[in-house]
Design an enzyme around this catalytic site. Structure first.
Site, PDB file in Angstrom:
ATOM      1  N   TYR A 150      15.678  21.838  15.097  1.00 14.78           N
ATOM      2  CA  TYR A 150      17.157  21.653  14.885  1.00 14.78           C
ATOM      3  C   TYR A 150      17.691  20.784  15.677  1.00 14.78           C
ATOM      4  O   TYR A 150      18.517  19.744  15.225  1.00 14.78           O
ATOM      5  CB  TYR A 150      17.539  23.128  15.346  1.00 14.78           C
ATOM      6  CG  TYR A 150      19.114  22.994  15.190  1.00 14.78           C
ATOM      7  CD1 TYR A 150      19.512  23.083  14.075  1.00 14.78           C
ATOM      8  CD2 TYR A 150      19.984  22.989  16.361  1.00 14.78           C
ATOM      9  CE1 TYR A 150      21.224  23.007  13.964  1.00 14.78           C
ATOM     10  CE2 TYR A 150      21.289  22.766  16.058  1.00 14.78           C
ATOM     11  CZ  TYR A 150      21.802  22.880  15.020  1.00 14.78           C
ATOM     12  OH  TYR A 150      23.297  22.761  14.703  1.00 14.78           O
ATOM     13  N   LYS A 154      19.330  17.062  14.366  1.00 17.10           N
ATOM     14  CA  LYS A 154      20.742  16.681  14.616  1.00 17.10           C
ATOM     15  C   LYS A 154      20.685  15.186  15.348  1.00 17.10           C
ATOM     16  O   LYS A 154      21.916  14.634  15.114  1.00 17.10           O
ATOM     17  CB  LYS A 154      21.482  17.669  15.466  1.00 17.10           C
ATOM     18  CG  LYS A 154      21.723  19.115  14.612  1.00 17.10           C
ATOM     19  CD  LYS A 154      22.644  18.912  13.254  1.00 17.10           C
ATOM     20  CE  LYS A 154      22.987  19.893  12.574  1.00 17.10           C
ATOM     21  NZ  LYS A 154      23.902  19.731  11.407  1.00 17.10           N
TER      22      LYS A 154
END
Length: 279
Positions: A150, A154
């Site tokens: 994750y 990002k």
């Protein structure tokens, strides 16, 4: 009346951003994979603000999702002046314990879908003065063990938007990127975050409404980077002043599953298997 398109609009920050845009009298084009919750949120916004709200159910991990979204939104393109790429999710577990399919799913939604939707709709936005908001995260400012894919996804998104912002200089499109921190949403549920992580997050949670207002205010002011909240701004800056091993250890201490929590998860999975229920 102008239109705004928002992904991941059924809950959390996406729902709050949709409501904030409706408050400013934008008609809405909302998409999410959760049909039931999307309809509930759309109906609530429609009733409260009196704007048009159109819903479209789409799993953004599907390869053709961006093209589908562009085709569906085509009748509104002449009046489409805001696009918000909000959809995204993560999973909180050691890298080796997550299936590779689950981790590719994160990449499909957080990276591929944002790039594809941006690529499909930029020509539409270029026709008039418009605004593009792509959502990042405060996890981009340091590595985050146990939330590794994750945070890495990002970080990719941040770099992409920093570059694209430059490419769009002087155009009709104003690009901003939003990096929210801990927010009181269902993100933590889908991410399967553990109790000690949730307790830490609760001390710093912002409401989705507060994040949305700061985000849309910043978007319409043409701000490049929008980091809502003083503590999140601090979190975005401090890692630059400390050695990587220290920063990495601090992040790991927040997200590393405790042994007792892992044992509890194993027992739950075993009981589901025995009852022939999906994990």
């Amino acid at each position: 009346m102008q239109y705004a398109l928002v992904t991941g609009a059924a809950k959390g920050i996406g729902k709050a951003i949709s409501a904030e845009l409706a408050r400013r009298k934008f008609n809405l084009l909302l998409t999410d994979w959760d049909l039931e919750q999307l309809k509930i949120s759309a109906a609530a916004i429609r009733q409260e603000y009196g704007v048009e709200v159109h819903e479209y159910v789409q799993d953004l991990s599907d390869a053709g999702a961006a093209r589908n979204l562009k085709s569906w939104s085509f009748p509104y393109h002449d009046l489409l002046t805001v696009v918000v790429n909000n959809a995204g999710y993560g999973l909180n577990d050691p890298f080796e314990q997550l299936s590779i399919e689950e981790q590719f799913g994160i990449i499909d939604v957080n990276i591929k879908a944002q790039l594809a939707i941006t690529h499909e709709l930029l020509p539409v936005l270029r026709r008039k003065k418009s605004f593009l908001l792509n959502v990042c995260s405060t996890t981009v400012y340091q590595p985050v063990p146990y939330l590794a894919v994750y945070a890495a996804s990002k970080a990719f998104v941040l770099s992409f938007n920093q570059s694209l912002r430059y490419e769009l200089r002087g155009s009709t499109v104003s690009l901003s990127y939003l990096s929210p921190g801990s927010t009181d949403t269902d993100f933590v549920v889908r991410a399967r975050m553990k109790p000690h992580t949730l307790k830490t997050a609760e001390r710093f949670n912002m409401t989705p409404g507060a994040v949305a207002k700061i985000a849309i205010d910043g978007l319409f002011k043409g701000k490049e980077e929008i980091v809502p909240g003083f503590l999140n701004k601090l979190n975005a800056r401090l890692p630059k002043f400390f050695p990587l091993p220290f920063i990495r250890k601090i992040a790991a201490s927040i997200y590393e599953p405790r042994k007792a929590e892992l044992q509890k998860d194993d027992k739950l999975k075993q009981s589901l298997i025995e009852e022939h229920l999906p994990i």
